[in-house]
Scaffold this motif. Structure first.
Motif, PDB file in Angstrom:
ATOM      1  N   TYR A  99      -0.451  16.545   9.567  1.00  0.00           N
ATOM      2  CA  TYR A  99      -1.001  17.671  10.325  1.00  0.00           C
ATOM      3  C   TYR A  99      -2.230  18.210   9.624  1.00  0.00           C
ATOM      4  O   TYR A  99      -2.272  18.294   8.394  1.00  0.00           O
ATOM      5  CB  TYR A  99       0.030  18.801  10.489  1.00  0.00           C
ATOM      6  N   VAL A 100      -3.208  18.592  10.425  1.00  0.00           N
ATOM      7  CA  VAL A 100      -4.441  19.200   9.947  1.00  0.00           C
ATOM      8  C   VAL A 100      -4.611  20.515  10.700  1.00  0.00           C
ATOM      9  O   VAL A 100      -4.266  20.604  11.888  1.00  0.00           O
ATOM     10  CB  VAL A 100      -5.644  18.263  10.209  1.00  0.00           C
ATOM     11  N   ALA A 101      -5.122  21.520  10.014  1.00  0.00           N
ATOM     12  CA  ALA A 101      -5.397  22.797  10.679  1.00  0.00           C
ATOM     13  C   ALA A 101      -6.207  22.516  11.948  1.00  0.00           C
ATOM     14  O   ALA A 101      -7.222  21.811  11.885  1.00  0.00           O
ATOM     15  CB  ALA A 101      -6.166  23.724   9.744  1.00  0.00           C
ATOM     16  N   PRO A 102      -5.751  23.021  13.109  1.00  0.00           N
ATOM     17  CA  PRO A 102      -6.435  22.707  14.364  1.00  0.00           C
ATOM     18  C   PRO A 102      -7.947  22.936  14.325  1.00  0.00           C
ATOM     19  O   PRO A 102      -8.702  22.133  14.888  1.00  0.00           O
ATOM     20  CB  PRO A 102      -5.740  23.612  15.384  1.00  0.00           C
ATOM     21  N   ALA A 103      -8.409  23.971  13.643  1.00  0.00           N
ATOM     22  CA  ALA A 103      -9.848  24.247  13.579  1.00  0.00           C
ATOM     23  C   ALA A 103     -10.594  23.213  12.740  1.00  0.00           C
ATOM     24  O   ALA A 103     -11.821  23.151  12.792  1.00  0.00           O
ATOM     25  CB  ALA A 103     -10.091  25.649  13.011  1.00  0.00           C
ATOM     26  N   ARG A 104      -9.857  22.409  11.979  1.00  0.00           N
ATOM     27  CA  ARG A 104     -10.474  21.414  11.087  1.00  0.00           C
ATOM     28  C   ARG A 104     -10.335  19.978  11.592  1.00  0.00           C
ATOM     29  O   ARG A 104     -10.695  19.042  10.891  1.00  0.00           O
ATOM     30  CB  ARG A 104      -9.843  21.500   9.703  1.00  0.00           C
ATOM     31  N   LEU A 105      -9.794  19.798  12.804  1.00  0.00           N
ATOM     32  CA  LEU A 105      -9.666  18.446  13.360  1.00  0.00           C
ATOM     33  C   LEU A 105     -11.038  17.802  13.475  1.00  0.00           C
ATOM     34  O   LEU A 105     -12.014  18.469  13.814  1.00  0.00           O
ATOM     35  CB  LEU A 105      -8.980  18.497  14.724  1.00  0.00           C
ATOM     36  N   GLY A 106     -11.101  16.516  13.174  1.00  0.00           N
ATOM     37  CA  GLY A 106     -12.345  15.787  13.294  1.00  0.00           C
ATOM     38  C   GLY A 106     -13.279  15.912  12.105  1.00  0.00           C
ATOM     39  O   GLY A 106     -14.424  15.456  12.175  1.00  0.00           O
ATOM     40  N   THR A 107     -12.812  16.503  11.006  1.00  0.00           N
ATOM     41  CA  THR A 107     -13.666  16.708   9.831  1.00  0.00           C
ATOM     42  C   THR A 107     -13.378  15.744   8.685  1.00  0.00           C
ATOM     43  O   THR A 107     -13.979  15.873   7.624  1.00  0.00           O
ATOM     44  CB  THR A 107     -13.541  18.153   9.309  1.00  0.00           C
ATOM     45  N   GLY A 108     -12.468  14.796   8.888  1.00  0.00           N
ATOM     46  CA  GLY A 108     -12.167  13.815   7.851  1.00  0.00           C
ATOM     47  C   GLY A 108     -10.919  14.113   7.043  1.00  0.00           C
ATOM     48  O   GLY A 108     -10.497  13.284   6.231  1.00  0.00           O
ATOM     49  N   ILE A 109     -10.306  15.254   7.249  1.00  0.00           N
ATOM     50  CA  ILE A 109      -9.113  15.623   6.482  1.00  0.00           C
ATOM     51  C   ILE A 109      -7.956  14.681   6.814  1.00  0.00           C
ATOM     52  O   ILE A 109      -7.280  14.175   5.917  1.00  0.00           O
ATOM     53  CB  ILE A 109      -8.741  17.093   6.745  1.00  0.00           C
ATOM     54  N   GLY A 110      -7.725  14.433   8.086  1.00  0.00           N
ATOM     55  CA  GLY A 110      -6.649  13.529   8.487  1.00  0.00           C
ATOM     56  C   GLY A 110      -6.868  12.128   7.949  1.00  0.00           C
ATOM     57  O   GLY A 110      -5.930  11.495   7.447  1.00  0.00           O
ATOM     58  N   ARG A 111      -8.095  11.625   8.023  1.00  0.00           N
ATOM     59  CA  ARG A 111      -8.395  10.289   7.493  1.00  0.00           C
ATOM     60  C   ARG A 111      -8.145  10.233   5.989  1.00  0.00           C
ATOM     61  O   ARG A 111      -7.628   9.236   5.485  1.00  0.00           O
ATOM     62  CB  ARG A 111      -9.851   9.898   7.808  1.00  0.00           C
ATOM     63  N   THR A 112      -8.499  11.286   5.285  1.00  0.00           N
ATOM     64  CA  THR A 112      -8.296  11.323   3.838  1.00  0.00           C
ATOM     65  C   THR A 112      -6.813  11.360   3.500  1.00  0.00           C
ATOM     66  O   THR A 112      -6.359  10.655   2.585  1.00  0.00           O
ATOM     67  CB  THR A 112      -9.046  12.528   3.224  1.00  0.00           C
ATOM     68  N   LEU A 113      -6.042  12.166   4.221  1.00  0.00           N
ATOM     69  CA  LEU A 113      -4.589  12.198   4.019  1.00  0.00           C
ATOM     70  C   LEU A 113      -3.956  10.845   4.341  1.00  0.00           C
ATOM     71  O   LEU A 113      -3.077  10.373   3.609  1.00  0.00           O
ATOM     72  CB  LEU A 113      -3.945  13.275   4.900  1.00  0.00           C
ATOM     73  N   LEU A 114      -4.385  10.226   5.423  1.00  0.00           N
ATOM     74  CA  LEU A 114      -3.828   8.932   5.797  1.00  0.00           C
ATOM     75  C   LEU A 114      -4.176   7.871   4.755  1.00  0.00           C
ATOM     76  O   LEU A 114      -3.328   7.051   4.392  1.00  0.00           O
ATOM     77  CB  LEU A 114      -4.308   8.522   7.189  1.00  0.00           C
ATOM     78  N   ALA A 115      -5.394   7.888   4.241  1.00  0.00           N
ATOM     79  CA  ALA A 115      -5.789   6.930   3.199  1.00  0.00           C
ATOM     80  C   ALA A 115      -4.923   7.106   1.953  1.00  0.00           C
ATOM     81  O   ALA A 115      -4.483   6.121   1.345  1.00  0.00           O
ATOM     82  CB  ALA A 115      -7.267   7.090   2.857  1.00  0.00           C
TER      83      ALA A 115
END
Length: 174
Positions: A99-115
């Motif tokens: 999960y990523v803070a909704p306001a931060r979707l699309g900023t690379g946080i999810g990709r970094t967590l997944l990596a």
């Protein structure tokens, strides 16, 4: 993003309230229209935080919880561990949540967590996850990361509605 890099670190007990907020707000944002509104509206950050603290304190160590920090703020969370087939664990790993803070979707946080999760799970043959069948944004996210639906589907009950999920799989990089 800016001059502050995204930092991935193990979740601590002090992060439980923020992680619960990310999870509940994430569900309410991502699953609106995919689950009954009253069910989503009734989700409670304090109740989820209490569950997070209990699991953190009583867990057997098989689940890894990671948080993403940006400029000192926890902005994402992921949890992974052994893949569960009924009551038994397999040699595969499972991404239980991201999960990523909704306001931060699309900023690379999810990709970094997944990596980071993929790195942690590289000694497992496969990494599997479940995603809501109708959650096209999440499905595209996983597909861009090399996951593919394997044809397995299940449903779960949420607020009296049956919610279908599909299983995704990615072979290990090892």
């Amino acid at each position: 993003m800016d001059e502050h890099p995204i930092r991935i670190r193990p979740m601590t007990l002090a992060d439980c309230d923020r992680v619960a907020e990310l999870r509940v707000r994430g569900w309410q944002h991502a699953y609106r229209g995919l689950m009954p509104g009253p069910y989503l509206d009734a989700l409670s950050v304090p109740a989820d935080a209490a569950r997070r603290r209990d699991r953190f304190l009583t867990g057997d160590g098989s689940v890894t919880n990671l948080v993403a920090e940006h400029a000192g703020e926890v902005v994402g969370w992921a949890a992974h561990g052994p893949y569960r087939e009924g009551e038994r664990h397999t040699a595969d790993a499972e991404l239980y949540a991201i999960y990523v803070a909704p306001a931060r979707l699309g900023t690379g946080i999810g990709r970094t967590l997944l990596a980071a999760t993929l790195d942690h799970c590289s000694d497992h043959p496969r990494l599997l996850l479940w995603v809501l069948r109708e959650n096209t944004r999440a499905r595209r996210f996983y597909e861009r990361a090399g996951f593919r639906a394997d044809g397995t589907e299940e449903t779960f009950e949420a607020g009296g509605a049956q919610v279908p999920e599909v299983r995704y799989v990615r072979e290990s990089r090892a």
